[in-house]
Design an enzyme around this catalytic site. Structure first.
Site, PDB file in Angstrom:
ATOM      1  N   LYS A  85      45.526  40.760  37.640  1.00  0.00           N
ATOM      2  CA  LYS A  85      45.947  39.582  36.878  1.00  0.00           C
ATOM      3  C   LYS A  85      46.371  38.445  37.819  1.00  0.00           C
ATOM      4  O   LYS A  85      46.183  37.269  37.490  1.00  0.00           O
ATOM      5  CB  LYS A  85      47.079  39.944  35.924  1.00  0.00           C
ATOM      6  N   TYR A 119      46.727  46.803  37.990  1.00  0.00           N
ATOM      7  CA  TYR A 119      46.828  45.809  36.923  1.00  0.00           C
ATOM      8  C   TYR A 119      47.489  44.520  37.394  1.00  0.00           C
ATOM      9  O   TYR A 119      46.935  43.426  37.177  1.00  0.00           O
ATOM     10  CB  TYR A 119      47.583  46.408  35.734  1.00  0.00           C
TER      11      TYR A 119
END
Length: 235
Positions: A166, A162
């Site tokens: 991002k 994650y």
């Protein structure tokens, strides 16, 4: 002329709240979601409140689905003023040494390749707008400055998927910002908001989590930056 917007991953959480708030401004908003049943249910609920919301099926991992969604928006309104790339997944938890490449690939397909696929497909419609803008829903976990801040070490354990996805989305935002003359594009950190992504452990409400999205979806503002509801976020 009515402002038009499309929000991906919008049948629940931050996406749905973004649709609701934009439509409450009197905008015509396309609620885009992969799950047609849930998407249409969300549209019916919002339309029941008198909001101008339409459903469009859109799976950010599928070229065909994205192209079809762009064609539907073109046929319906002929342009797009605001694109909010909100669709995202959390992926697998766990330390870096236990990360599975297959799991990372699935996560990047949604969180990284998805926004590229959607943005490129909708660029012709954005270029038809007088003041087009794009909002990339990122995360503070994609900030190198935050990741290296010792104050967060006990709260956010190291992980690959994650945060890396991002961070990649942030760089994508910067590069689009340099390349897309006349289109404002920014990344947003919603903050730790109570959503399905964190099992509703977040301390912020959905309204607070969408504050920066709504602000940067507006007609005036910066481009090529990274912001939360309080202001600029360090890269």
């Amino acid at each position: 002329m009515t402002t038009t917007a499309l929000v991906t991953g919008a049948n629940k959480g931050l996406g749905r709240e973004t649709v609701r708030r934009l439509a409450a401004r009197g905008w015509e908003v396309f609620l885009a979601a992969r799950d047609e049943e849930r998407g249409r249910t969300a549209v019916a609920e919002l339309a029941g409140s008198g909001l101008a919301v339409r459903f469009v099926a859109l799976d950010v991992t599928s070229d065909e689905s994205v192209a079809s969604a762009a064609s539907q928006v073109k046929a319906a309104v002929g342009r797009l003023d605001v694109l909010v790339n909100n669709a995202g997944v959390g992926g697998e938890d766990g330390p870096p040494a236990e990360a599975r490449v297959a799991g990372l690939r699935e996560l990047f397909e949604v969180n990284v390749f998805g926004p590229i696929r959607v943005t490129n497909a909708f660029l012709p419609l954005l270029r038809e707008a007088a003041s087009p803008r794009i909002v990339m829903v990122s995360s503070g976990m994609g900030s190198f400055a935050v990741a290296r801040d010792p104050r967060w070490f006990d709260l956010v354990p190291p992980g690959l998927g994650y945060p890396a996805s991002k961070a990649a989305l942030n760089m994508i935002t910067v590069q689009y910002g340099r390349a897309l003359d006349g289109i404002r594009i920014n990344a947003v950190d919603p903050g730790f908001t109570a959503t399905d992504l964190n099992d509703h452990r977040g301390y912020q409400t959905l309204a607070e989590g969408t504050d920066a999205i709504i602000r940067l979806a507006g007609a005036d503002g910066p481009t090529g930056g990274f912001f939360d509801r309080k202001g600029p976020v360090p890269w």
